[in-house]
Write a protein that holds these residues in place. Structure first.
Motif, PDB file in Angstrom:
ATOM      1  N   LEU A   1       3.228   2.657  -0.889  1.00 36.63           N
ATOM      2  CA  LEU A   1       1.863   2.823  -1.391  1.00 36.63           C
ATOM      3  C   LEU A   1       1.127   1.490  -1.410  1.00 36.63           C
ATOM      4  O   LEU A   1      -0.047   1.409  -1.052  1.00 36.63           O
ATOM      5  CB  LEU A   1       1.875   3.440  -2.797  1.00 36.63           C
ATOM      6  CG  LEU A   1       2.098   4.950  -2.882  1.00 36.63           C
ATOM      7  CD1 LEU A   1       2.181   5.394  -4.336  1.00 36.63           C
ATOM      8  CD2 LEU A   1       1.003   5.724  -2.160  1.00 36.63           C
ATOM      9  N   LYS A   2       1.828   0.427  -1.827  1.00 36.62           N
ATOM     10  CA  LYS A   2       1.185  -0.889  -1.854  1.00 36.62           C
ATOM     11  C   LYS A   2       0.882  -1.364  -0.435  1.00 36.62           C
ATOM     12  O   LYS A   2      -0.182  -1.952  -0.180  1.00 36.62           O
ATOM     13  CB  LYS A   2       2.057  -1.907  -2.577  1.00 36.62           C
ATOM     14  CG  LYS A   2       1.388  -3.287  -2.683  1.00 36.62           C
ATOM     15  CD  LYS A   2       2.243  -4.294  -3.421  1.00 36.62           C
ATOM     16  CE  LYS A   2       2.214  -4.047  -4.914  1.00 36.62           C
ATOM     17  NZ  LYS A   2       2.875  -5.141  -5.657  1.00 36.62           N
ATOM     18  N   THR A   3       1.804  -1.108   0.497  1.00 33.13           N
ATOM     19  CA  THR A   3       1.568  -1.494   1.892  1.00 33.13           C
ATOM     20  C   THR A   3       0.339  -0.776   2.448  1.00 33.13           C
ATOM     21  O   THR A   3      -0.504  -1.383   3.112  1.00 33.13           O
ATOM     22  CB  THR A   3       2.796  -1.160   2.754  1.00 33.13           C
ATOM     23  OG1 THR A   3       3.937  -1.863   2.250  1.00 33.13           O
ATOM     24  CG2 THR A   3       2.572  -1.558   4.204  1.00 33.13           C
ATOM     25  N   LEU A   4       0.231   0.519   2.155  1.00 30.92           N
ATOM     26  CA  LEU A   4      -0.916   1.297   2.634  1.00 30.92           C
ATOM     27  C   LEU A   4      -2.212   0.812   1.995  1.00 30.92           C
ATOM     28  O   LEU A   4      -3.274   0.820   2.641  1.00 30.92           O
ATOM     29  CB  LEU A   4      -0.697   2.783   2.320  1.00 30.92           C
ATOM     30  CG  LEU A   4       0.383   3.481   3.158  1.00 30.92           C
ATOM     31  CD1 LEU A   4       0.827   4.783   2.487  1.00 30.92           C
ATOM     32  CD2 LEU A   4      -0.118   3.758   4.570  1.00 30.92           C
ATOM     33  N   LEU A   5      -2.142   0.378   0.738  1.00 31.62           N
ATOM     34  CA  LEU A   5      -3.316  -0.177   0.068  1.00 31.62           C
ATOM     35  C   LEU A   5      -3.713  -1.498   0.715  1.00 31.62           C
ATOM     36  O   LEU A   5      -4.895  -1.734   1.001  1.00 31.62           O
ATOM     37  CB  LEU A   5      -3.023  -0.374  -1.421  1.00 31.62           C
ATOM     38  CG  LEU A   5      -4.101  -1.095  -2.237  1.00 31.62           C
ATOM     39  CD1 LEU A   5      -5.420  -0.337  -2.206  1.00 31.62           C
ATOM     40  CD2 LEU A   5      -3.636  -1.293  -3.683  1.00 31.62           C
ATOM     41  N   ASN A   6      -2.733  -2.367   0.953  1.00 31.01           N
ATOM     42  CA  ASN A   6      -3.030  -3.659   1.573  1.00 31.01           C
ATOM     43  C   ASN A   6      -3.540  -3.504   3.004  1.00 31.01           C
ATOM     44  O   ASN A   6      -4.307  -4.341   3.494  1.00 31.01           O
ATOM     45  CB  ASN A   6      -1.792  -4.553   1.545  1.00 31.01           C
ATOM     46  CG  ASN A   6      -1.450  -5.023   0.138  1.00 31.01           C
ATOM     47  OD1 ASN A   6      -2.294  -5.016  -0.751  1.00 31.01           O
ATOM     48  ND2 ASN A   6      -0.212  -5.414  -0.077  1.00 31.01           N
ATOM     49  N   ASP A   7      -3.097  -2.428   3.664  1.00 25.84           N
ATOM     50  CA  ASP A   7      -3.598  -2.128   5.013  1.00 25.84           C
ATOM     51  C   ASP A   7      -4.996  -1.516   4.983  1.00 25.84           C
ATOM     52  O   ASP A   7      -5.591  -1.243   6.031  1.00 25.84           O
ATOM     53  CB  ASP A   7      -2.670  -1.141   5.727  1.00 25.84           C
ATOM     54  CG  ASP A   7      -1.360  -1.785   6.152  1.00 25.84           C
ATOM     55  OD1 ASP A   7      -1.271  -3.025   6.139  1.00 25.84           O
ATOM     56  OD2 ASP A   7      -0.418  -1.049   6.499  1.00 25.84           O
ATOM     57  N   LYS A   8      -5.493  -1.250   3.760  1.00 23.06           N
ATOM     58  CA  LYS A   8      -6.805  -0.633   3.540  1.00 23.06           C
ATOM     59  C   LYS A   8      -6.865   0.816   4.031  1.00 23.06           C
ATOM     60  O   LYS A   8      -7.947   1.345   4.266  1.00 23.06           O
ATOM     61  CB  LYS A   8      -7.917  -1.471   4.172  1.00 23.06           C
ATOM     62  CG  LYS A   8      -8.034  -2.863   3.553  1.00 23.06           C
ATOM     63  CD  LYS A   8      -9.106  -3.696   4.203  1.00 23.06           C
ATOM     64  CE  LYS A   8      -9.298  -5.003   3.443  1.00 23.06           C
ATOM     65  NZ  LYS A   8      -8.105  -5.848   3.373  1.00 23.06           N
TER      66      LYS A   8
END
Length: 420
Positions: A216-223
Motif C-alpha cells: 500500500l505504501k509503495t502504491l501511494l509513493n508511486d502515486k
C-alpha cells in the motif's frame, strides 16, 4: 562576487549559545530549533573559513531532498548568485577522506550545486567559498537533525507529497533518539514548530508514514493511490490491507497500451481502469461505514467480488485493444478508441449506479454510531451518579434534546414505511 570573509576564529560558548548565534551558523534559521534541542550545558564551536569548492562534499542524508531539485532550479539559483552574490554561507562540518580534510554539507546543497554550475561555466569567482564550519563534535543523529530542520524550514509545503511525508517521519524518528530522547508527541510538536507545513498535514503525514505498510505504501509513493484513500485502507485489518493492496497492484499492472505522446490523453481502456479504481474505492469506503461486523464483512466481500469481476473484464478489453492497435492503421485505431470511450462513459455511469445501489442509506450509516454512544451513556453508572449534581435546567435541556431525536426519528420512520 564572493562573500567577504569574516575574521572570527574559534568561538567557545560558555553556555548554550543564543538563537542569533546559531541562526548565523545556519543561515536557514534552523539554528532556532537546534538551539532548543541541545542540552543546557552543550557547547558549540564554529569557524568562519574560506574553503575550496572541490573540498566540499554533499551529505548522503540530503538525498531525500535532493530529488526535488532539477537542473533548471539550480541554473536559476546560479544566475541569482552571479547577479547578487552568495547571500547565505554554506554550513559544513569537517571530515577525513583518504587522509585529507574535506567538508560535508549540513545546509546549502542547492547553493553548492549552483556554485559548481557557475564554476563549470568558467566563472572562477567561486573556486573558493566562505563557509561556516561547525567544529563541535556532533553525533550522526545531531548532524541529521540539523540538516533536516534546515530543509523543513526552507522548503515550504514541499512540491512532492511523498518526499514531504518521508522527511517528516524521519525527522520525528531522529528526535526520539539520543541526545534528544523526545516522546513521539514531543517530536511531533517540535516538527510542527520548525516546519512551515500545516500542522494538521504534518499529523496526517506522520500517521500515514508510520502505519501504512508494504505494498500500500509503495502504491501511494508511486502515486497510484492517494493519501486520503490510504487513510481509509488503514482502518482495515492487516490481512484485508494485503488483499486490497494485491488488487490494486494487479490493476496497476494492466497494460492499457497507453500513448506516450503528451497530447494523447487517455484511451478508453485507461478510462475503464480509472472507473474500476474509483468504484472499488467507494465500495471499500462503504464497508467501513457499516454498523455491524456482519454487515461490514458482507460489504467488504462484495467490494472484493466486484473488483475481481471488473478486473477480468478490463484485462480482456485491454488485450483486445492491444491486438487492434498492433494491426490497425492510426485512423482506424482513433475510430475504435472513440467508440470505446463512448462505451466506457456508459460503463462508468452503470458502475456508479451499481456502487450507489450497494451503499447503505444515510440512516444506516449514521444511526448505529449514535445508538452506540447513547447505549454507552445509558449503561454508565457514573452518568446516573453525575446527574444528581446537575441543575434542573441542564436536565431539562437533556430531555428536550432527546425529545428532538425521538421526534425526527418518528418522522423519518413514517416516511420510510409509507413507501410502497
Amino acid at each position: 562576487m564572493a562573500m567577504k570573509k569574516r575574521t572570527k576564529g574559534n568561538i567557545t560558548a560558555p553556555s548554550l549559545p543564543g538563537k542569533d548565534m546559531l541562526a548565523e551558523v545556519n543561515n536557514n534559521e534552523a539554528g532556532n530549533i537546534y538551539n532548543s534541542l541541545f542540552a543546557k550545558n552543550r557547547k558549540v564551536e564554529y569557524d568562519n573559513k574560506d574553503i575550496a569548492l572541490v573540498n566540499i562534499r554533499t551529505n548522503p542524508d540530503n538525498q531525500i531532498f535532493r530529488a526535488m531539485d532539477d537542473d533548471e532550479d539550480i541554473r536559476i539559483l546560479a544566475e541569482d548568485i552571479k547577479r547578487n552574490g552568495l547571500m547565505h554561507n554554506l554550513v559544513v562540518f569537517p571530515e577525513q577522506e583518504e587522509g585529507s580534510a574535506v567538508y560535508v554539507l549540513l545546509s546549502g546543497e542547492r547553493r553548492f550545486r549552483a556554485l559548481n554550475y557557475l564554476q563549470e561555466k568558467g566563472d572562477a569567482t567561486w573556486n573558493i567559498v566562505n563557509c561556516n564550519v561547525v567544529t563541535t563534535p556532533l553525533t550522526e543523529n545531531e548532524k541529521k537533525v540539523l540538516l533536516y530542520s534546515a530543509n523543513l524550514q526552507v522548503r515550504g509545503g514541499f512540491s512532492d507529497e511523498a518526499i514531504r511525508r518521508q522527511a517528516i517521519a524521519e525527522f520525528i524518528t531522529c528526535l526520539q533518539r539520543e541526545p534528544y530522547n523526545m516522546s513521539r508527541e514531543e517530536a511531533l510538536n517540535a516538527t510542527k514548530s520548525v516546519s512551515t507545513v500545516n500542522p494538521r498535514t504534518i499529523e496526517r503525514d506522520a500517521r500515514i508514514e508510520e502505519k501504512l505498510k508494504g505494498k500500500l505504501k509503495t502504491l501511494l509513493n508511486d502515486k497510484f493511490l492517494t493519501r486520503s484513500e490510504c487513510e481509509t485502507y488503514l482502518r482495515f485489518e492487516a490481512d484485508k490491507q494485503d488483499e486490497i493492496a494485491n488488487r490494486f497492484e494487479k490493476l496497476q499492472a494492466v497494460d492499457c497500451h497507453s500513448d506516450d505522446a503528451e497530447s494523447a490523453g487517455k484511451n478508453y481502456v485507461e478510462v475503464l481502469r480509472d472507473t474500476l479504481h474509483d468504484a472499488f474505492r467507494e465500495l471499500l469506503y462503504d464497508a467501513q461505514r457499516q454498523g455491524t461486523t456482519k454487515e461490514y464483512e458482507a460489504a467488504y466481500e462484495k467490494a472484493i467480488g466486484y473488483f475481481d469481476d471488473g478486473l477480468a473484464d478490463l484485462s480482456a478489453k485491454a488485450d483486445e485493444y492491444g491486438r487492434v492497435k498492433a494491426s490497425s492503421k492510426p485512423e482506424e485505431i482513433s475510430a475504435i478508441n472513440y467508440e470505446g470511450k463512448k462505451e466506457a462513459a456508459k460503463d462508468r455511469v452503470r458502475k456508479e449506479h451499481e456502487v450507489t445501489e450497494t451503499k447503505s442509506s444515510v440512516i444506516q450509516k449514521n444511526v448505529p454510531q449514535m445508538v452506540k454512544k447513547l447505549n454507552k451513556t445509558y449503561s454508565s453508572k457514573a452518568f446516573v451518579k453525575a446527574l444528581k449534581g446537575v441543575s434542573k435546567e441542564s436536565r431539562d435541556a437533556d430531555v428536550a434534546a432527546l425529545n428532538e431525536i425521538i421526534e425526527i426519528s418518528t418522522k423519518l420512520k413514517n416516511i420510510i414505511e409509507a413507501i410502497e
